[in-house]
Design a protein around this motif. Structure first.
Motif, mmCIF file in Angstrom:
data_model
loop_
_atom_site.group_PDB
_atom_site.id
_atom_site.type_symbol
_atom_site.label_atom_id
_atom_site.label_comp_id
_atom_site.label_asym_id
_atom_site.label_seq_id
_atom_site.Cartn_x
_atom_site.Cartn_y
_atom_site.Cartn_z
ATOM 1 N N GLU A 257 14.919 20.844 11.033
ATOM 2 C CA GLU A 257 14.071 22.026 10.892
ATOM 3 C C GLU A 257 12.966 21.777 9.868
ATOM 4 N N ARG A 258 13.325 21.106 8.766
ATOM 5 C CA ARG A 258 12.316 20.809 7.752
ATOM 6 C C ARG A 258 11.258 19.841 8.296
ATOM 7 N N SER A 259 11.706 18.907 9.145
ATOM 8 C CA SER A 259 10.743 17.959 9.719
ATOM 9 C C SER A 259 9.717 18.686 10.565
ATOM 10 N N ARG A 260 10.217 19.635 11.369
ATOM 11 C CA ARG A 260 9.282 20.423 12.180
ATOM 12 C C ARG A 260 8.350 21.239 11.281
ATOM 13 N N ALA A 261 8.949 21.825 10.210
ATOM 14 C CA ALA A 261 8.115 22.615 9.302
ATOM 15 C C ALA A 261 7.103 21.735 8.568
ATOM 16 N N ASN A 262 7.532 20.519 8.190
ATOM 17 C CA ASN A 262 6.602 19.616 7.514
ATOM 18 C C ASN A 262 5.465 19.184 8.426
ATOM 19 N N GLU A 263 5.804 18.960 9.693
ATOM 20 C CA GLU A 263 4.753 18.595 10.641
ATOM 21 C C GLU A 263 3.735 19.719 10.783
ATOM 22 N N GLU A 264 4.262 20.948 10.899
ATOM 23 C CA GLU A 264 3.359 22.089 10.976
ATOM 24 C C GLU A 264 2.549 22.232 9.686
ATOM 25 N N LEU A 265 3.227 21.958 8.544
ATOM 26 C CA LEU A 265 2.530 22.068 7.263
ATOM 27 C C LEU A 265 1.431 21.011 7.151
ATOM 28 N N GLU A 267 -0.233 19.695 9.629
ATOM 29 C CA GLU A 267 -1.338 20.128 10.484
ATOM 30 C C GLU A 267 -2.140 21.232 9.810
ATOM 31 N N THR A 268 -1.404 22.190 9.185
ATOM 32 C CA THR A 268 -2.098 23.275 8.493
ATOM 33 C C THR A 268 -2.911 22.741 7.316
ATOM 34 N N LEU A 269 -2.321 21.766 6.583
ATOM 35 C CA LEU A 269 -3.022 21.188 5.443
ATOM 36 C C LEU A 269 -4.282 20.453 5.896
ATOM 37 N N GLN A 270 -4.177 19.746 7.015
ATOM 38 C CA GLN A 270 -5.353 19.058 7.526
ATOM 39 C C GLN A 270 -6.434 20.047 7.926
ATOM 40 N N GLN A 271 -6.000 21.141 8.541
ATOM 41 C CA GLN A 271 -6.972 22.181 8.895
ATOM 42 C C GLN A 271 -7.621 22.767 7.644
ATOM 43 N N LEU A 272 -6.787 22.976 6.589
ATOM 44 C CA LEU A 272 -7.354 23.513 5.352
ATOM 45 C C LEU A 272 -8.345 22.532 4.730
ATOM 46 N N ARG A 273 -8.018 21.234 4.789
ATOM 47 C CA ARG A 273 -8.944 20.253 4.251
ATOM 48 C C ARG A 273 -10.251 20.237 5.040
ATOM 49 N N ASN A 274 -10.111 20.305 6.359
ATOM 50 C CA ASN A 274 -11.329 20.341 7.173
ATOM 51 C C ASN A 274 -12.152 21.581 6.853
#
Length: 532
Positions: A257-265, A267-274
């Motif tokens: 579950e954490r792996s899935r959450a980390n993957e989503e995180l 992606e979200t972090l990359q979006q925030l950086r962009n």
């Protein structure tokens, strides 16, 4: 203890250790007792031998009185010869003090080659030295000493008796060792067997990893208590293992579950950086747009004056042509036209030159802000160009900017980064330090610092609250969001200083005391005056 011996003892089995302990203890006890008893036996026999020899000397001395008093050495030798019945007697000597017969009066020597009478006898008494006993007694007549008797006896009998005694003790020692060995075999059954059984059980558990195995119990002594504690520990380990398996399953599910959450995180972090990069670029473009608007407004005035002068001149040219065609042109009218033409062209030329200077400054600053390359430039002149692009906005607020920079300071660095830093700091002061459009003073001081350059920016505005000072360089942190602040101005300044210019920046401020920003520019190449 020798290291090899210690290692050998540690590697012995429990049975051998137990046997060695019991047999060794018994042997040491018997050996110590044998040494003590043998020593006491030797001391006691020596004391008895001295007493017996002293008594014998007194008896022989008493029987020799008549022989000395009558001067009969033959009788004295016969008396001494009777000592032949005692093999231990080595020498017997009678000494006379009568003047007619001084010195040795009579003697008995068992082995004349090794034992002889001394020239003078010792003091009266018995003694033991050099492996033999000796006794000296006075030969008296009516209370007067008329001679002395000297006896010497071998200590062979004592050593023979001691040897027999030691043989007996050796037999006792061997018997005690045998008894101790038999006792150790009996004790091994009660001590070593439970421990060996416990070790075998532990080895089976280590090989099979089956914590349901239990060690057999043998009794209620300390070993039995150890076995019960060991079995209790196995029960706890088995329960803990079951709990660990359960927790491991839960942990694997949680990891997934954490792996899935980390993957989503991610992606979200990359979006925030962009998004952050887009916002930073937007902020830069907005700053550049404000620069364009200010320069356009600044250029509008001289161009408007030039257009007005050109329009007036065009009208006068039409009047001159009309007078010329109608042949009504006078010398005074031509003179007035020439004067007006001179004034108008001068006005047009001056305003066009002013516009050209503004456009050139704007062009250089705009190109530097959009171009990340470094070039060679004079710092003081370039700062004036940057501030020229900010004059329209500064003029509305009444804030004056003073630059203190060595005029000959020329560097090879990134002018666009320095332009963006100064522009953002000035805009930050106008938005936050002079929000009420009050007049103020801003100073920019530039000084060479070793192989780099230090720039101190200072305003006398409202200052920064103590709780906000640690966060002013954080992205999107602003106290004037309702007034159009984006929270990216100082963040861009921090990134430009620390990353592109390779320096550092610190801020000092207090409410009502203005704000000060000191930053260094490390990625530069100072150019000396002689190399310019």
């Amino acid at each position: 203890m020798n290291a090899k011996l210690r290692h050998w003892l540690w590697n012995l089995s429990i049975r051998r250790k137990l046997t060695a302990a019991i047999v060794g203890t018994s042997a040491v006890v018997v050996l110590v007792l044998a040494v003590f008893v043998s020593g006491y036996k030797f001391y006691d026999d020596r004391r008895a031998m001295l007493t017996d020899l002293s008594t014998l000397a007194d008896v022989v001395a008493a029987t020799s009185t008549a022989a000395i008093s009558f001067g009969d050495p033959h009788t004295a030798r016969e008396i001494l010869q009777a000592l032949n019945l005692r093999p231990a007697i080595l020498v017997a000597c009678v000494y006379s003090k009568i003047s007619a017969h001084p010195g040795v009066f009579a003697a008995y020597e068992r082995d004349q080659r090794h034992h002889a009478c001394p020239d003078q006898p010792q003091e009266v008494g018995a003694s033991y030295r050099f492996g033999q006993f000796s006794a000296v007694s006075n030969i008296s007549l009516d209370g007067d000493a008329i001679g002395r008797l000297y006896l010497a006896q071998s200590d062979r009998e004592i050593w023979l008796a001691l040897r027999v005694y030691l043989l007996v003790l050796g037999g006792v020692l061997l018997l005690s060792i045998g008894i101790a060995a038999g006792l150790s075999r009996v004790m091994q059954h009660f001590v070593a067997r439970p421990i060996l059984s416990l070790a075998q059980t532990a080895e089976r558990i280590s090989q099979t990893e089956n914590y349901a195995i239990r060690a057999p119990e043998f009794g209620q002594d300390e070993v039995g208590h150890l076995i019960r504690s060991f079995n209790g520990m196995l029960a706890q380990i088995a329960a803990a293992e079951q709990n660990l398996h359960r927790l491991n399953g839960d942990l694997q599910a949680e990891i997934a579950e954490r792996s899935r959450a980390n993957e989503e995180l991610r992606e979200t972090l990359q979006q925030l950086r962009n998004t952050q990069e887009q916002l930073i670029q937007t902020e830069k473009m907005a700053s550049l747009g404000a620069l364009v608007a200010g320069v356009a407004h600044e250029i509008n005035t001289p161009i408007g004056i030039g257009v007005t002068a050109a329009s007036t001149l065009q009208g006068k040219v039409e009047e001159l042509r009309h007078d010329f065609e109608n042949q009504t042109l006078t010398s005074s009218g031509l003179r007035r036209f020439l004067e007006l033409t001179e004034q108008s062209t001068g006005m047009i030329l001056g305003n066009l030159e002013r516009s050209a200077v503004l456009i050139q400054s704007f062009k250089q600053v705009a190109v530097d802000q959009s171009n990340p390359d470094h070039r060679r430039f004079e710092v003081a002149a370039y700062l004036e160009e940057v501030l020229s692009s900010l004059r329209p906005r500064l003029r509305k607020t009444g804030v004056e900017v003073q630059v203190d920079c060595p005029p000959a300071l020329e560097i090879d660095s990134y002018p666009g980064a320095i332009s963006q830093i100064v522009t953002n700091l000035v805009i930050n002061s106008l938005v936050h330090g002079y929000a009420d459009n009050s007049a103020g003073q801003v100073s920019i001081q530039v000084r060479p610092n070793g192989k780099g350059m230090e720039i101190t920016y200072r305003d006398d505005g409202r200052g920064i609250a103590a709780e906000n000072l640690p966060h002013i360089f954080d992205p999107f942190f602003t106290t004037a969001r309702g007034a159009g602040g984006s929270g990216l101005g100082l963040h861009i300044v921090y990134n430009l200083v620390t990353q592109q210019l390779g320096g550092r920046i610190v801020a000092h401020s207090a409410p009502g005391a203005g704000a000060e920003f000191v930053f260094t520019v490390a990625d530069i190449d100072l150019i000396d005056e002689q190399h310019r």
